[in-house]
Structure formats: structure tokens, C-alpha cells
Write an enzyme that holds these catalytic residues in place. Structure first.
Site, PDB file in Angstrom:
ATOM      1  N   SER A   1       0.939  -1.309   0.244  1.00 15.31           N
ATOM      2  CA  SER A   1      -0.054   0.029   0.050  1.00 15.31           C
ATOM      3  C   SER A   1       0.728   1.170   0.081  1.00 15.31           C
ATOM      4  O   SER A   1       1.437   1.588  -1.322  1.00 15.31           O
ATOM      5  CB  SER A   1      -1.027  -0.052   1.610  1.00 15.31           C
ATOM      6  OG  SER A   1      -2.324   0.832   1.489  1.00 15.31           O
TER       7      SER A   1
ATOM      8  N   GLU B   1      -1.832  -2.140  -8.456  1.00 19.43           N
ATOM      9  CA  GLU B   1      -3.415  -2.457  -7.661  1.00 19.43           C
ATOM     10  C   GLU B   1      -3.063  -1.423  -6.858  1.00 19.43           C
ATOM     11  O   GLU B   1      -3.042  -0.806  -6.478  1.00 19.43           O
ATOM     12  CB  GLU B   1      -2.826  -3.321  -6.713  1.00 19.43           C
ATOM     13  CG  GLU B   1      -2.102  -3.160  -5.943  1.00 19.43           C
ATOM     14  CD  GLU B   1      -2.639  -2.972  -4.030  1.00 19.43           C
ATOM     15  OE1 GLU B   1      -3.578  -3.330  -3.958  1.00 19.43           O
ATOM     16  OE2 GLU B   1      -1.556  -1.904  -3.607  1.00 19.43           O
TER      17      GLU B   1
ATOM     18  N   HIS C   1      -4.094  -5.540  -1.117  1.00 23.57           N
ATOM     19  CA  HIS C   1      -5.597  -5.157  -0.227  1.00 23.57           C
ATOM     20  C   HIS C   1      -6.667  -6.195  -0.620  1.00 23.57           C
ATOM     21  O   HIS C   1      -7.291  -6.375   0.610  1.00 23.57           O
ATOM     22  CB  HIS C   1      -6.398  -3.984  -0.601  1.00 23.57           C
ATOM     23  CG  HIS C   1      -5.401  -2.694  -0.357  1.00 23.57           C
ATOM     24  ND1 HIS C   1      -4.253  -1.684  -1.802  1.00 23.57           N
ATOM     25  CD2 HIS C   1      -5.180  -1.721   0.318  1.00 23.57           C
ATOM     26  CE1 HIS C   1      -3.893  -1.009  -1.044  1.00 23.57           C
ATOM     27  NE2 HIS C   1      -4.126  -0.797  -0.264  1.00 23.57           N
TER      28      HIS C   1
END
Length: 316
Positions: free
Chosen positions: A124, A221, A283
Site C-alpha cells: 500500500s 493494484e 489489498h
């Protein structure tokens, strides 16, 4: 603090791969981004100890400053001290959130280079650190689960596939990551793997740590981004030249992003390189691990991404 180094080009064989961990190794958990939940982090630390690792936590890991895990200076100090500690074999980021981009300019990269390569793991917002460590230290790093996140720290224990793959990543070589769809077919591609979270890669445009995809497989992503925002960020990467010369794309999870695939195909297919998608990386659950900066391979026939491979240099 040292000035940012000139970008280290990704060599044909990828960046330096840090040594694998062994039972009894010391790992440091730090919070360079958002504040971790204390209960979740305690569970995650227990999981790491059950893996046979000795765990230490950064002195400021439970500091709070609005949406940050303490001040920029404190978060940078914890990360740098852990990396430079010769007793520490790996630095694991507690969670993502926001804040990593604020500390990269506070790190003493000369001191961290002198400490030699070791494992960095996180995902992330940690994408910013993956890019900075690649540029400044020339070291490959793991994009994957974090101790205070749900796939590791849920009350019932870590998600099984996530745990198995993460354990293999830290201690050995994990199995290939398999997706569920091929957007653009093509021959098998062997190249270093770069990328991470799309939002962070777009935010890094114009910085010393911007994405450079030439000759590389690009992992992308994201979470909670509507298709039009995905379009906007991909357009930014395309127009900035960040995706020029990419050898292929491996697309991970797009949790709460609606249906991103028409947009992903529209923006990436014209590049004329293989694009595989639906990989459980990012995630979602399970949350598998990918070694960024190392040599990998995507295979459209099996819709898979294989990481940390070894091939003769003349074959790359």
C-alpha cells in the site's frame, strides 16, 4: 542528510536480493505511515514470533499525529535505526495508510547504504519506500502483508494462504502467484518486477523515486478507487513516460474499485505487451507476496507471475 542519489538503473538481473531469514533472526516492526491498531499489532507480533522470529518494535510505533504514526522525524528515525542496526535482519512495516512519502527526504541514505542489504516488507503506502529503497539502496523488497493488517492480525489468526506464502517469501522461495484472467496474451516475459500501489506510483511522478518501467514487469493494484480515478492515474503514468518500454503488466487486486477492467484494458492494451490480471496481490484476501526489483516472469498461458527467478544473463 544526504542528497537523493541518481536513480540506479534496474540491471538485467534485477536489484540485490537480501538474504532470506532464518529462525531466530531479529525483525523490527516500524510504523512509517499511518498509526497501527495496538490490538492488531500485538496479534501480528505474536504471529511473527510463532514463525520463530525475535521481534522488536520501533520506539515510536504507537505515537499518534492525526492520520500519521507520530511525527515525520520520529517515523523516519525508527525506520533508519532499525535498518542500520546490525542485529536486525528485516524491517517490517506495521501497516500502510499515508505518510511514507513525507519521510523519504529525512533518511540518511549514506548511513543506510553502509548497513548493507536486508529485508524490507510492506505494501500500500509502503510503495513509496519500495521505490526509494530501489533508487537509493539498489535493494529488492517484498510487497505483501503487514503485521497490523487483517490478513495477518484477524482474531482467528492469519489467513492461511497469505501466511503460507509470506512465510515462504521470508524464509525461502514462494510459489508463483496465479491470476484469473488474461487481458493481453503474449510470450513469457522474464524481467525485473517493479511497481506496487497505483495511487502511490502516480503520486511519485516528478520525484526522484518515480516509476521507471522500461524493460520491467509492472505490478499494479489499488483499493477504493473508482474506474475514472484509475483512468486518471494511469493516464498520468502514461503521459509522464513512466510506463514507456514496459515489458508486461501483472495486475493485482482492485478491492472496492467497481469494475476496473474495461479501463485497465483500454489504457494498457495499446502498449502491446502481455497483461495478466486477477492476481491476489494488494489489498484483498488472500494477500500474496511479490519481490519488487528482483527478476521475475509473467506467463500468459498459465496467467502467473513467478518471482525471484534465476536465468543466464545472456538469456535476459
Amino acid at each position: 542528510m544526504s542528497e537523493p542519489a541518481t536513480s540506479i538503473p534496474v540491471p538485467p538481473g534485477g536489484l540485490v536480493v537480501p538474504p532470506r531469514l532464518r529462525p531466530g533472526d531479529v525483525v523490527a516492526v516500524v510504523a512509517p505511515c499511518g498509526p497501527p491498531d495496538e490490538v492488531r499489532l500485538a496479534r501480528g507480533v505474536r504471529v511473527l514470533r510463532d514463525m520463530g522470529l525475535e521481534v522488536v518494535t520501533g520506539p515510536h510505533v504507537f505515537d499518534r499525529d492525526r492520520y500519521l504514526a507520530g511525527s515525520d522525524a520520529a517515523r523516519a528515525a525508527d525506520l533508519q535505526e532499525a535498518w542500520c542496526d546490525p542485529a536486525v535482519a528485516a524491517v517490517l512495516c506495521a501497516r500502510g495508510g499515508y505518510g511514507a512519502t513525507r519521510i523519504v527526504g529525512l533518511l540518511d541514505w549514506d548511513a543506510m547504504r553502509a548497513a548493507g542489504p536486508k529485508t524490507l516488507a510492506g505494501s500500500s503506502d509502503v510503495t513509496a519506500l519500495h521505490r526509494a529503497f530501489a533508487v537509493e539502496l539498489g535493494v529488492a523488497s517484498w510487497f505483501g502483508p503487514m503485521p497490523a493488517c487483517s490478513t495477518v492480525s484477524d482474531p482467528g489468526g492469519p489467513e492461511p494462504r497469505t501466511f503460507e506464502h509470506f512465510t515462504a517469501a521470508l524464509f525461502g522461495t514462494p510459489e508463483p502467484v496465479t491470476g484469473d484472467r488474461v487481458i493481453v496474451s503474449g510470450d513469457r516475459v522474464v524481467a525485473p518486477v517493479v511497481g506496487g500501489n497505483l495511487t502511490l506510483l502516480a503520486a511519485l511522478c516528478g520525484t526522484p523515486y518515480r516509476l521507471r518501467a522500461r524493460g520491467a514487469i509492472v505490478l499494479l493494484e489499488d483499493v477504493g478507487e473508482a474506474p475514472y480515478r484509475i483512468d486518471r492515474m494511469l493516464t498520468q503514468l502514461l503521459e509522464s513516460g513512466a510506463l514507456d518500454g514496459a515489458a508486461g503488466f501483472a495486475l493485482g487486486s482492485w478491492v472496492s474499485c467497481g469494475d476496473p477492467y474495461p479501463t485497465l484494458e483500454e489504457r494498457l492494451a495499446p502498449l502491446g505487451v502481455p497483461v495478466i490480471a486477477g492476481l491476489p496481490v494488494g489489498h484483498g484476501t488472500p494477500q500474496l507476496s511479490v519481490l519488487l526489483g528482483a527478476l521475475g516472469a509473467i506467463d500468459a498461458q498459465s496467467c502467473s507471475l513467478t518471482g525471484s527467478i534465476t536465468v543466464p544473463m545472456e538469456a535476459v
